[in-house]
Design a protein around this motif. Structure first.
Motif, PDB file in Angstrom:
ATOM      1  N   PRO A  72     -57.764  36.269   9.841  1.00  0.00           N
ATOM      2  CA  PRO A  72     -58.188  37.332  10.766  1.00  0.00           C
ATOM      3  C   PRO A  72     -59.364  36.913  11.647  1.00  0.00           C
ATOM      4  O   PRO A  72     -59.448  37.328  12.813  1.00  0.00           O
ATOM      5  CB  PRO A  72     -58.585  38.479   9.825  1.00  0.00           C
ATOM      6  CG  PRO A  72     -57.748  38.267   8.618  1.00  0.00           C
ATOM      7  CD  PRO A  72     -57.686  36.771   8.458  1.00  0.00           C
ATOM      8  N   CYS A  83     -52.831  42.705  15.406  1.00  0.00           N
ATOM      9  CA  CYS A  83     -54.064  43.506  15.324  1.00  0.00           C
ATOM     10  C   CYS A  83     -54.989  43.195  16.504  1.00  0.00           C
ATOM     11  O   CYS A  83     -55.687  44.075  17.004  1.00  0.00           O
ATOM     12  CB  CYS A  83     -54.782  43.245  14.002  1.00  0.00           C
ATOM     13  SG  CYS A  83     -53.830  43.770  12.570  1.00  0.00           S
ATOM     14  N   SER A  84     -54.993  41.953  16.960  1.00  0.00           N
ATOM     15  CA  SER A  84     -55.817  41.590  18.111  1.00  0.00           C
ATOM     16  C   SER A  84     -55.277  42.209  19.396  1.00  0.00           C
ATOM     17  O   SER A  84     -56.036  42.478  20.334  1.00  0.00           O
ATOM     18  CB  SER A  84     -55.861  40.065  18.243  1.00  0.00           C
ATOM     19  OG  SER A  84     -56.658  39.667  19.323  1.00  0.00           O
ATOM     20  N   THR A 105     -56.400  46.197  20.075  1.00  0.00           N
ATOM     21  CA  THR A 105     -57.778  46.618  20.324  1.00  0.00           C
ATOM     22  C   THR A 105     -58.548  45.560  21.105  1.00  0.00           C
ATOM     23  O   THR A 105     -58.239  44.367  21.013  1.00  0.00           O
ATOM     24  CB  THR A 105     -58.523  46.911  18.991  1.00  0.00           C
ATOM     25  OG1 THR A 105     -59.888  47.210  19.273  1.00  0.00           O
ATOM     26  CG2 THR A 105     -58.460  45.724  18.066  1.00  0.00           C
ATOM     27  N   ALA A 126     -60.417  44.337  15.167  1.00  0.00           N
ATOM     28  CA  ALA A 126     -59.193  43.539  14.972  1.00  0.00           C
ATOM     29  C   ALA A 126     -59.266  42.764  13.661  1.00  0.00           C
ATOM     30  O   ALA A 126     -58.271  42.675  12.917  1.00  0.00           O
ATOM     31  CB  ALA A 126     -59.019  42.574  16.146  1.00  0.00           C
ATOM     32  N   ILE A 136     -58.867  45.333  10.622  1.00  0.00           N
ATOM     33  CA  ILE A 136     -57.489  45.838  10.488  1.00  0.00           C
ATOM     34  C   ILE A 136     -56.566  44.729   9.981  1.00  0.00           C
ATOM     35  O   ILE A 136     -55.709  44.948   9.109  1.00  0.00           O
ATOM     36  CB  ILE A 136     -56.976  46.387  11.839  1.00  0.00           C
ATOM     37  CG1 ILE A 136     -57.817  47.579  12.282  1.00  0.00           C
ATOM     38  CG2 ILE A 136     -55.519  46.815  11.717  1.00  0.00           C
ATOM     39  CD1 ILE A 136     -57.456  48.100  13.662  1.00  0.00           C
ATOM     40  N   ALA A 137     -56.734  43.518  10.524  1.00  0.00           N
ATOM     41  CA  ALA A 137     -55.866  42.396  10.109  1.00  0.00           C
ATOM     42  C   ALA A 137     -56.079  42.059   8.630  1.00  0.00           C
ATOM     43  O   ALA A 137     -55.118  41.806   7.898  1.00  0.00           O
ATOM     44  CB  ALA A 137     -56.157  41.174  10.970  1.00  0.00           C
ATOM     45  N   ILE A 165     -54.431  44.980   6.532  1.00  0.00           N
ATOM     46  CA  ILE A 165     -52.955  44.941   6.531  1.00  0.00           C
ATOM     47  C   ILE A 165     -52.449  43.725   5.740  1.00  0.00           C
ATOM     48  O   ILE A 165     -51.491  43.817   4.967  1.00  0.00           O
ATOM     49  CB  ILE A 165     -52.413  44.907   7.978  1.00  0.00           C
ATOM     50  CG1 ILE A 165     -52.721  46.219   8.689  1.00  0.00           C
ATOM     51  CG2 ILE A 165     -50.904  44.663   7.979  1.00  0.00           C
ATOM     52  CD1 ILE A 165     -52.248  46.274  10.129  1.00  0.00           C
ATOM     53  N   THR A 184     -46.234  42.891  18.564  1.00  0.00           N
ATOM     54  CA  THR A 184     -47.234  42.382  19.518  1.00  0.00           C
ATOM     55  C   THR A 184     -46.635  42.337  20.922  1.00  0.00           C
ATOM     56  O   THR A 184     -47.278  42.725  21.903  1.00  0.00           O
ATOM     57  CB  THR A 184     -47.699  40.970  19.116  1.00  0.00           C
ATOM     58  OG1 THR A 184     -48.082  40.980  17.749  1.00  0.00           O
ATOM     59  CG2 THR A 184     -48.879  40.521  19.961  1.00  0.00           C
TER      60      THR A 184
END
Length: 243
Positions: free
Chosen positions: A65, A156-157, A160, A166, A169-170, A173, A234
Motif C-alpha cells: 500500500p 484504492c489509489s 482518492t 489510499a 484503505i488498501a 482491504i 480501477t
C-alpha cells in the motif's frame, strides 16, 4: 505501456519510495529471521524458510500500500492525470504500466532474500538438505500474493486524491482478503460446505496451498481473478472520472 512503466520506475527511485520500501522489507526480515527468538531460523533445528514465508505477507500488507498509494492519488493531486489523457496512452496502458511497475519493485525487493535460501542450503545437514520444491512454491506464492495486493492498492489509489487515505484503505482491504474470510469461516454459524466456501474466498487459503509446493490451477485462477477484478474496478473508476 512501456513508457508509463519506465516513468513509474524512475519516479519510485527518484523519490526514494522504492529504496525505502525495499530497505524496510530486507531489514525487517533480516532482523526478525536471524535475531528474534520466535522466528530465528537457527533456533528451528532444521533447514526451512517457513518463518520467512509466514512473515513476508504481513510486511506486504504495509509495504505494498505504501508503494501503490501515490500511483493515482498523486496524479490527481498534481493534476497530471488529465495531462496523461492528452498523450497517446490508452487507459489500459496507464493501468498496466502502473500495476507492473509496482509489482516490479516488490520483485526487486525479493531478490536479496535469496541469500536466506543459500544460507539455509549451506547450513543444512547434510548440505543442501532443504525442501527446494516448497521454497520455489512459496516464492511463487509470494509473487502471486504481491500481484493481488498491488491490484488492490492501485484501485484504492484511484478512488482518492489523498495518499494516506489510499494507504489505509488498501491495507485494510488487503488484510480483509488475506485473513477476513478465514476468520469468518471459523464462526460456528458456518459449518461444512459453507465454511469451506468462505475459506476458499480468502487469499491465505490459496497462498498456504501454493506454499506447500503444490501448483493447483484453482489457486492460479483465484489470484488471476483477484487481480482482474480490482484492475477492472480501477479501469471503471478512471472511466467514470472522464464523464
Amino acid at each position: 505501456m512501456k513508457a508509463i512503466f519506465l516513468r513509474e520506475i524512475n519516479s519510485f527511485f527518484s523519490s526514494m519510495i522504492g529504496f525505502l520500501a525495499m530497505g524496510f522489507f530486507i531489514t525487517i526480515t533480516g532482523l526478525v529471521l536471524w535475531f528474534f527468538p520466535e522466528y530465528d531460523i537457527l533456533e528451528y533445528g532444521y533447514a526451512t524458510l517457513e518463518s520467512f514465508f509466514t512473515l513476508a505477507p504481513i510486511l506486504f500488507l504495509f509495504i505494498i500500500p505504501a508503494i501503490t498509494m501515490r500511483l493515482f492519488s498523486e496524479e490527481k493531486q498534481m493534476g497530471t492525470l488529465e495531462w496523461l489523457y492528452t498523450k497517446p496512452f490508452t487507459d489500459r496502458d496507464i493501468l498496466l504500466g502502473k500495476f507492473l511497475a509496482s509489482l516490479f519493485i516488490i520483485l526487486v525487493a525479493l531478490i536479496p532474500t535469496l541469500i536466506y535460501y543459500f544460507s539455509i542450503y549451506q547450513l543444512g545437514y547434510p548440505k543442501g538438505n532443504i525442501d527446494n520444491g516448497g521454497v520455489i512454491g512459496s516464492y511463487f506464492g509470494l509473487v502471486l500474493l504481491a500481484s493481488a495486493f498491488c491490484a488492490i492498492g492501485l484501485f484504492c489509489s484511484a478512488i482518492t486524491a489523498n495518499q494516506i487515505v489510499a494507504f489505509i484503505i488498501a491495507a485494510v482491504i488487503s488484510a480483509l482478503f488475506f485473513w477476513g474470510f478465514d476468520l469468518v469461516s471459523k464462526f460456528s454459524l458456518f459449518e461444512g460446505n459453507l465454511e469451506y466456501f468462505l475459506k476458499n474466498l480468502g487469499i491465505s487459503y490459496h497462498y498456504d496451498s501454493i506454499s506447500r509446493g503444490v501448483l493447483d490451477t484453482r489457486d492460479l485462477i483465484y489470484f488471476i481473478s483477484i487481480c482482474f477484478f480490482f484492475l477492472y474496478l480501477t479501469h471503471f473508476q478512471l472511466d467514470r472520472r472522464k464523464i
